[in-house]
Design a protein around this motif. Structure first.
Motif, PDB file in Angstrom:
ATOM      1  N   GLY A   9       0.818  -1.208   0.000  1.00  0.00           N
ATOM      2  CA  GLY A   9       0.000   0.000   0.000  1.00  0.00           C
ATOM      3  C   GLY A   9       0.851   1.258   0.000  1.00  0.00           C
ATOM      4  N   LEU A  20      -0.711  -4.887  -4.685  1.00  0.00           N
ATOM      5  CA  LEU A  20      -0.692  -5.322  -3.292  1.00  0.00           C
ATOM      6  C   LEU A  20      -0.388  -6.809  -3.230  1.00  0.00           C
ATOM      7  CD1 LEU A  20      -3.886  -3.540  -1.897  1.00  0.00           C
ATOM      8  CD2 LEU A  20      -1.566  -2.646  -2.124  1.00  0.00           C
ATOM      9  N   ARG A  38     -12.047  -4.020   1.011  1.00  0.00           N
ATOM     10  CA  ARG A  38     -11.552  -2.697   1.371  1.00  0.00           C
ATOM     11  C   ARG A  38     -12.587  -1.963   2.207  1.00  0.00           C
ATOM     12  NH1 ARG A  38     -11.670   0.242  -4.624  1.00  0.00           N
ATOM     13  NH2 ARG A  38     -13.947   0.428  -4.791  1.00  0.00           N
ATOM     14  N   THR A 116      -3.706  -2.913   4.658  1.00  0.00           N
ATOM     15  CA  THR A 116      -2.704  -1.972   4.176  1.00  0.00           C
ATOM     16  C   THR A 116      -3.428  -0.782   3.554  1.00  0.00           C
ATOM     17  OG1 THR A 116      -0.703  -1.729   2.809  1.00  0.00           O
ATOM     18  CG2 THR A 116      -2.455  -3.095   1.899  1.00  0.00           C
ATOM     19  N   VAL A 118      -4.249   2.265   1.205  1.00  0.00           N
ATOM     20  CA  VAL A 118      -4.056   2.784  -0.146  1.00  0.00           C
ATOM     21  C   VAL A 118      -4.726   4.146  -0.212  1.00  0.00           C
ATOM     22  CG1 VAL A 118      -4.596   2.489  -2.596  1.00  0.00           C
ATOM     23  CG2 VAL A 118      -3.912   0.511  -1.218  1.00  0.00           C
TER      24      VAL A 118
END
Length: 122
Positions: A9, A20, A38, A116, A118
């Motif tokens: 990320g 990723l 997400r 992670t 983004v």
């Protein structure tokens, strides 16, 4: 116990690409469907896409055509390649695994990574 560790990320600009990775350990990788979800601030977690143990893929309509999910059995890793990123793709991306297949993964998600971040700037 399955352990999932996401990486890759970061902060990118709109239109950029990002890949990723989800490193899988603790069980037999080939027995599990692995997927990506997400969650943006103030929203519910949403399904992005997944890949079955036999490499069948399924993608959410919101990202279809812009993402590719693949798995590398030699590295016990699943990848999420995202292209033409948009500001609305900004979220924490989570990897999940389930032995029951993609359908069960989407409904239950037996094991989860820590996520992670983004961030896509306009």
């Amino acid at each position: 116990q399955v352990r999932l560790v996401e990486s890759g990320g970061g902060l990118v600009q709109a239109g950029d690409s990002l890949s990723l990775s989800c490193a899988f350990s603790g069980r037999t990788f080939s027995n599990y469907a692995v997927g990506w979800f997400r969650q943006a601030p103030g929203t519910e977690r949403e399904f992005v896409g997944a890949i079955s143990w036999s490499s069948i893929t399924q993608y959410a309509d919101s990202v279809k055509g812009r993402i590719t999910i693949s798995r590398d059995s030699a590295k016990n890793t699943v990848y999420l390649q995202m292209n033409t990123l948009r500001p609305e793709d900004t979220a924490v991306y989570y990897c999940a695994a389930d032995r029951g297949g993609i359908g069960t993964l989407v409904r239950r998600g037996e094991f989860w990574g820590q996520g992670t971040q983004v961030t896509v700037s306009s």
